[in-house]
Design an enzyme around this catalytic site. Sequence first.
Site, PDB file in Angstrom:
ATOM      1  N   CYS A 143       0.838  -1.204   0.000  1.00 41.89           N
ATOM      2  CA  CYS A 143       0.000   0.000   0.000  1.00 41.89           C
ATOM      3  C   CYS A 143       0.877   1.260   0.000  1.00 41.89           C
ATOM      4  O   CYS A 143       1.433   1.609  -1.035  1.00 41.89           O
ATOM      5  CB  CYS A 143      -0.993  -0.050   1.159  1.00 41.89           C
ATOM      6  N   HIS A 192      -3.586  -5.028   0.370  1.00 38.17           N
ATOM      7  CA  HIS A 192      -2.977  -5.588   1.591  1.00 38.17           C
ATOM      8  C   HIS A 192      -3.044  -7.113   1.589  1.00 38.17           C
ATOM      9  O   HIS A 192      -3.989  -7.696   2.136  1.00 38.17           O
ATOM     10  CB  HIS A 192      -3.715  -5.057   2.821  1.00 38.17           C
ATOM     11  N   GLU A 210      -1.483  -9.139   3.310  1.00 35.97           N
ATOM     12  CA  GLU A 210      -1.274  -9.718   4.646  1.00 35.97           C
ATOM     13  C   GLU A 210      -2.576 -10.146   5.324  1.00 35.97           C
ATOM     14  O   GLU A 210      -2.574 -11.025   6.179  1.00 35.97           O
ATOM     15  CB  GLU A 210      -0.510  -8.740   5.552  1.00 35.97           C
TER      16      GLU A 210
HETATM   17  N1  GLN Z   1      -1.833   6.793   3.043  1.00 34.24           N
HETATM   18  C1  GLN Z   1      -1.928   6.059   1.834  1.00 34.24           C
HETATM   19  C2  GLN Z   1      -3.284   6.209   1.175  1.00 34.24           C
HETATM   20  O1  GLN Z   1      -4.237   6.605   1.810  1.00 34.24           O
HETATM   21  C3  GLN Z   1      -1.604   4.597   2.059  1.00 34.24           C
HETATM   22  C4  GLN Z   1      -2.644   3.885   2.855  1.00 34.24           C
HETATM   23  C5  GLN Z   1      -2.175   2.563   3.379  1.00 34.24           C
HETATM   24  O2  GLN Z   1      -0.983   2.284   3.370  1.00 34.24           O
HETATM   25  N2  GLN Z   1      -3.080   1.752   3.873  1.00 34.24           N
HETATM   26  O3  GLN Z   1      -3.420   5.923   0.010  1.00 34.24           O
END
Ligand code: GLN
Length: 545
Positions: A391, A517, A519
């Site tokens: 992410c 994600h 994970e």
């Molecule tokens: N802050 C970033 C976004 O909002 C990444 C979010 C995250 O890593 N879950 O896109």
Amino acid sequence: MNKFIFVSGGVCSSLGKGVAASSLGALLEARGLNVRMVKCDPYINVDAGTMSPYQHGEVYVTDDGAETDLDLGNYARFTRGHLTKANSVTTGQVYEAVIRKEREGRFLGRCVQVIPHITDEIKSRILAVSREDPDTDVVIVEIGGTVGDIESIPFLEAARQMIHECGRTDAISVHLTLIPEVAGGELKTKPTQHSVKAMQEMGIQPDVLICRAPVMLDDATRRKIALFTNVDPDAVFTSYNVDTTIYEIPLVFFGQKLDQVVLKKLGVESRHADIRAWQSMMERFAARKGKVRIGIVGKYMELHDAYKSVYEALFHAGLECGVEVELVKFDSSRLEEAENIDSILGGRADSAGGRLDGILVPGGFGQRGINGMVKAAAWARTNKTPYLGVCLGMQIMLIDWGRNVLGWEDADSTEFNEDSKHPVVSLLEDQVNVRDYGGTMRLGASKTATEEGTRIFAAYGEKTISERHRHRYEFSNQYRKEMTESGLKIAALTPDGSLVECVEWPDHPWGLGVQFHPEFKSKPTAAAPLFRDFIAAAKAASGNW
Ligand code: GLN
């Protein structure tokens, strides 16, 4: 069959109630039952989404986009039951629903009260989970907090009513307590006695006690606890400290016949238990050889729970690759000022730990520490060290590529610098008019189309995959051309091609970032494919330094 097990905790928090509840769930599944897990959280937040990771650990995301307590992650790792918004109940949701009904005039002029209106709402949510799937046999309801907390009273009262209404063979109470050790090595049962008294004052007689203790309790201690708490001596269990992994806990309980006692109390005929999956997992654990050192460069480093699913997924990947994964945690804001990044990550100056075999940049929000992450990514890219960006970790790859390969010094995400002339990461189009923070990100599972011949395709072996998202910002499509022409590989997109989901570094052993994600879907018995391949690459690299 519709049975309920209410799992509560006493003495203090952080005793591993989530792991205990999940382990019991795993054992009941091993006996062929269909189990659903529910977490009741006494806080007034509607969900965990707006809470700081420092306050509450990681936010776990379900397929349907609920931002939940990290205990749902435990449930997902230990059990098979489907998890959705419905499996996470908070005081905030319950009050929101009751107040909405009151405004709609649905209480017909009656005075709206904690009992029965709030407790009825809690009960109806638990019953809804039990009825959602006709095959559900048992619902395990974990009540957050500690008995005696003001906030958890309505949940315990709802549990009391359900135990009363269902009858003791259809609903039971499992209570987790602490047996502390005082100087001299003596184990003390008094806090447990008090904790059970507090449960009895709430009108609940625990049927089963799980005592968290440094070592297995002897028979005399168990009998003493039983005598003071009205619990059968054979229903007093020990969750002793294991020096292996939390995934041994189902086997620890199995060895003590926890599942058999619970089923007997619930009036369920004992069935054959198939715990081979857990046993073979422990065999893989014992058979691991060697170690890979993985640097985690993030911003919530002091609290292990803040990146819980990431750490667990790395551990699962280690099991699958036959290697121990050593986590080396770096606070990215410290790396920001560091001049000797090569000696820190390359382990050449302070050779205490040696060189890192891989770097992972996990998810995160806000400006702090971003430049430290960019430095770490640049180091991994140029030093041919395996890298997994999750992410934010993918967005960091783009910022590094913009700044250090394309030479745009101010390349950034508009999350961190709204005035950047090279906003390589920018707000998702449908986020532009969003004003509320709660539950408004791009959330939950959606499909991703991978391109054949890429690392992500190799990991999943499939052209269409489904993973969970939680973000507001994205690869800026206006830079696709320059990024790809300079060599960055766009390896996966949303099926309509509109959003970039994965990028890979060229001429690199294994450097990949994903906007989702992976994970959240990793299990000890089946590691997330990208984590598995990342650790496999780190293992291969570790032989070459
Ligand atoms: N802050 C970033 C976004 O909002 C990444 C979010 C995250 O890593 N879950 O896109």
